[in-house]
Write an enzyme that holds these catalytic residues in place. Sequence first.
Site, short mmCIF file in Angstrom:
data_model
loop_
_atom_site.label_atom_id
_atom_site.label_comp_id
_atom_site.label_asym_id
_atom_site.label_seq_id
_atom_site.Cartn_x
_atom_site.Cartn_y
_atom_site.Cartn_z
N PRO A 39 0.79 -1.24 0.00
CG PRO A 39 0.20 -0.81 2.23
CD PRO A 39 1.00 -1.76 1.35
CD GLU A 40 5.20 -0.16 0.38
OE1 GLU A 40 6.21 -0.81 0.70
OE2 GLU A 40 4.22 -0.66 -0.20
CB ALA A 41 1.32 3.89 -4.39
#
Length: 266
Positions: A130-132
């Site tokens: 989920p970093e984006a």
Amino acid sequence: MARVRVDRDARGVVTCWLDNAERRNALTDGMLAMLAGVVEDATARAVILRGANGTFCSGRDLRELDASGVDSDAALASRIEPVQRLAAAVRGCKVPTVAVVQGKAAGLGVALASWCDFVLAETEASFAIPEARAGVAPSFTAVSLVRAIGRAAALDLCLSGRAAGAVEAASFGLVQRVIAPGRLDEEVRALADSLCNGSPQALAACKSLLAATAASTLDDAIAQAAAAAVISMRSSDAAEGMRAFRDKRPPRWAAAQESRTWPAHA
């Protein structure tokens, strides 16, 4: 308190428990350094990575990556270096490495699993990058996943941020075994038993050979395999294996430390 708990059984199987309950086992600098140190030592027969508190790892502790107060790129890079050290340690480990995934693996937790030789996942486990959604490129995870599961599947997970279940992750090749609830500890013990039955020198040689030939043509790989076979057949473990076969007894392998001296392939 964020920590890594390390257990070692009588055979030398080392289990590292990620334990950071407040942050769903997010990896702090201290945890990264501890893990890297254990894996770099590699005097074990196998290294098993697990998460405490019913989950595997939610990635890097983002509180340690806040760049708002960092005055230079070099200072920020120093915060990222512990991840590079751990990646090199796990991928270059001479002994078998196993990730055991329960609950959620997210971000760097997915990369950590992908660096291991085996990934066992409970049926209800999930994998997400989920970093984006936090405005950060999933850099380590992206380049790790593309090697483990291919570009298309890696882009799917990295760009969408969606969670993939254990069965889907197995279809990608990220997970080797999907385990029913209640059977995970049993399966981990069975895998550890099978790894301990093998020669430490032979397992180290196999890992070294596959790493060295990953980008080779088949002809070059076969040539390197032939050279490795000669070295392996001359090893002390091969001699012991033959004696054990003739004597109809289990082999008594040399100390695991000897596997650290296995020559690297060019």
